[in-house]
Enzyme design. Sequence first.
Site, PDB file in Angstrom:
ATOM      1  N   GLN A  97       0.779  -1.297  -0.125  1.00  0.00           N
ATOM      2  CA  GLN A  97      -0.077   0.087   0.148  1.00  0.00           C
ATOM      3  C   GLN A  97       0.728   1.232  -0.041  1.00  0.00           C
ATOM      4  O   GLN A  97       1.992   1.136   0.350  1.00  0.00           O
ATOM      5  CB  GLN A  97      -0.934  -0.016   1.281  1.00  0.00           C
ATOM      6  CG  GLN A  97      -1.997   0.987   1.232  1.00  0.00           C
ATOM      7  CD  GLN A  97      -1.839   2.153   2.062  1.00  0.00           C
ATOM      8  OE1 GLN A  97      -0.658   2.268   2.708  1.00  0.00           O
ATOM      9  NE2 GLN A  97      -2.374   3.226   2.008  1.00  0.00           N
TER      10      GLN A  97
ATOM     11  N   ASN B  79       1.755   3.711   1.752  1.00  0.00           N
ATOM     12  CA  ASN B  79       2.656   4.362   2.876  1.00  0.00           C
ATOM     13  C   ASN B  79       3.691   3.159   3.172  1.00  0.00           C
ATOM     14  O   ASN B  79       4.195   3.395   4.267  1.00  0.00           O
ATOM     15  CB  ASN B  79       2.070   4.847   3.947  1.00  0.00           C
ATOM     16  CG  ASN B  79       1.563   3.789   4.879  1.00  0.00           C
ATOM     17  OD1 ASN B  79       1.240   2.431   4.601  1.00  0.00           O
ATOM     18  ND2 ASN B  79       0.475   4.221   5.854  1.00  0.00           N
ATOM     19  N   LYS B  80       3.776   2.088   2.358  1.00  0.00           N
ATOM     20  CA  LYS B  80       4.817   1.077   3.032  1.00  0.00           C
ATOM     21  C   LYS B  80       6.067   1.243   2.559  1.00  0.00           C
ATOM     22  O   LYS B  80       6.217   2.214   1.670  1.00  0.00           O
ATOM     23  CB  LYS B  80       4.160  -0.392   2.505  1.00  0.00           C
ATOM     24  CG  LYS B  80       2.804  -0.634   3.117  1.00  0.00           C
ATOM     25  CD  LYS B  80       2.818  -0.875   4.564  1.00  0.00           C
ATOM     26  CE  LYS B  80       1.506  -1.424   5.182  1.00  0.00           C
ATOM     27  NZ  LYS B  80       0.502  -0.557   4.952  1.00  0.00           N
ATOM     28  N   ASN B  81       6.746   0.564   2.949  1.00  0.00           N
ATOM     29  CA  ASN B  81       8.348   1.008   2.618  1.00  0.00           C
ATOM     30  C   ASN B  81       8.764   0.818   1.138  1.00  0.00           C
ATOM     31  O   ASN B  81       9.337   1.525   0.550  1.00  0.00           O
ATOM     32  CB  ASN B  81       9.260  -0.046   3.453  1.00  0.00           C
ATOM     33  CG  ASN B  81       9.421   0.254   4.796  1.00  0.00           C
ATOM     34  OD1 ASN B  81       8.453   1.098   5.271  1.00  0.00           O
ATOM     35  ND2 ASN B  81      10.311   0.079   5.555  1.00  0.00           N
ATOM     36  N   ILE B  82       8.282  -0.156   0.618  1.00  0.00           N
ATOM     37  CA  ILE B  82       7.978  -0.030  -1.047  1.00  0.00           C
ATOM     38  C   ILE B  82       6.352  -0.492  -1.287  1.00  0.00           C
ATOM     39  O   ILE B  82       5.849  -0.712  -0.504  1.00  0.00           O
ATOM     40  CB  ILE B  82       8.902  -1.230  -1.574  1.00  0.00           C
ATOM     41  CG1 ILE B  82       8.456  -2.537  -1.259  1.00  0.00           C
ATOM     42  CG2 ILE B  82      10.404  -0.988  -1.623  1.00  0.00           C
ATOM     43  CD1 ILE B  82       9.015  -3.596  -2.213  1.00  0.00           C
TER      44      ILE B  82
END
Length: 376
Positions: free
Chosen positions: A181, A183-186
């Site tokens: 999603q 806002n995830k790190n990738i």
Amino acid sequence: MTQTILPFSRPTIDEAAIAAVGEVLRSGWITSGPKVQAFEKMLSGYFGGRPVRTFNSGTCTMEIALRVAGIGPGDEVITTPISWVATANVIIEVGATPVFADIDPITRNLDLAKVEAAITPRTKAIIPVYLAGLPMDIDALYALAKKYNLRVVEDAAQAIGSSWQGKRIGAVGDFVSISFQANKNITTGEGGCLVLNNEEEARLAEKYRLQGVTRSGIDGLDVDVLGGKFNMTDMMAAIGLHQFPQLDAITAHRRALAKHYFAQFGADFESSTGAQLPPRDFEQTNWHLFQLVLPERMPRAVFMEKMLADCKIAVGYHYPAIHLLSLYRARGFKEGMFPVAERVGRQIVSLPMFYAMTMEDVDRTVYAVKSLLASE
């Protein structure tokens, strides 16, 4: 000069990824196709060759894992009250009963002693959540699961790039669900992947991913299970293919930001303010979030409003206690059942943490937090 608002999170999408999406759009094949296959192959390599299937969210991945495990009506699944509500919703979605266990006050992950106390003859699985990317004691988790013959669906939505005892999250274990999603790190914009145990499970997951369909020959089609519409598109996969090679650099930068947060808060921050910092883990955690539990004297809404209005810093919160949401109150849950989770869910905030963030952004955030807590 008006100060720019510092966001809580912001994805970094480079021009190469943008161009790759353009190429997909021009190709005429914009749904699941060669980019999805390439992304799944890349992810499988990262997770030690285990089967990986991609989906349009990191929520349906957990639902499909439960379905592949054969969990449904009459079964109980134990999980944490501190997570995005999807973690519990998927249990209801497959017809099973969600059971909560309280959390550890330090790690904010499931307290395994409380999990064991909640196990009944109807318990069939555990869904642990690695909050902010911090793994729980995975060896102890699987020892407990083996003792009671339980399946494990790891909600590792926030944990890509994290590890446990030198092994990547997803490289070992049972089902492992990861989110991409925004806002995830990738990220792939939305989307997620599910790491499975064998090709038989992977084929069943594929059926659940797309209406239960199995194709054979040039025109053969059959449906033998009830599936949904959960496939990832090639547009999403194209972004993931360009994001994924940056994972190590992203993780390293987030760890550096976290170290700077601790250095700027100083050794006496907790004792002087009553706030609680996260565990200082710089080896295993990917630092998806940097979370602070506020002292009770500081209402979270007041803190968030002042951070944004006075300091121009956006702050998130992850998460309110699931069992106190109306849907779950209607199922019999109420205040006082999980006191640690209720305190954390009431007072936790997520400070800015993202790849494009600078050390100066950390300085600015810490100064604002200390100033607000000192004023109350």
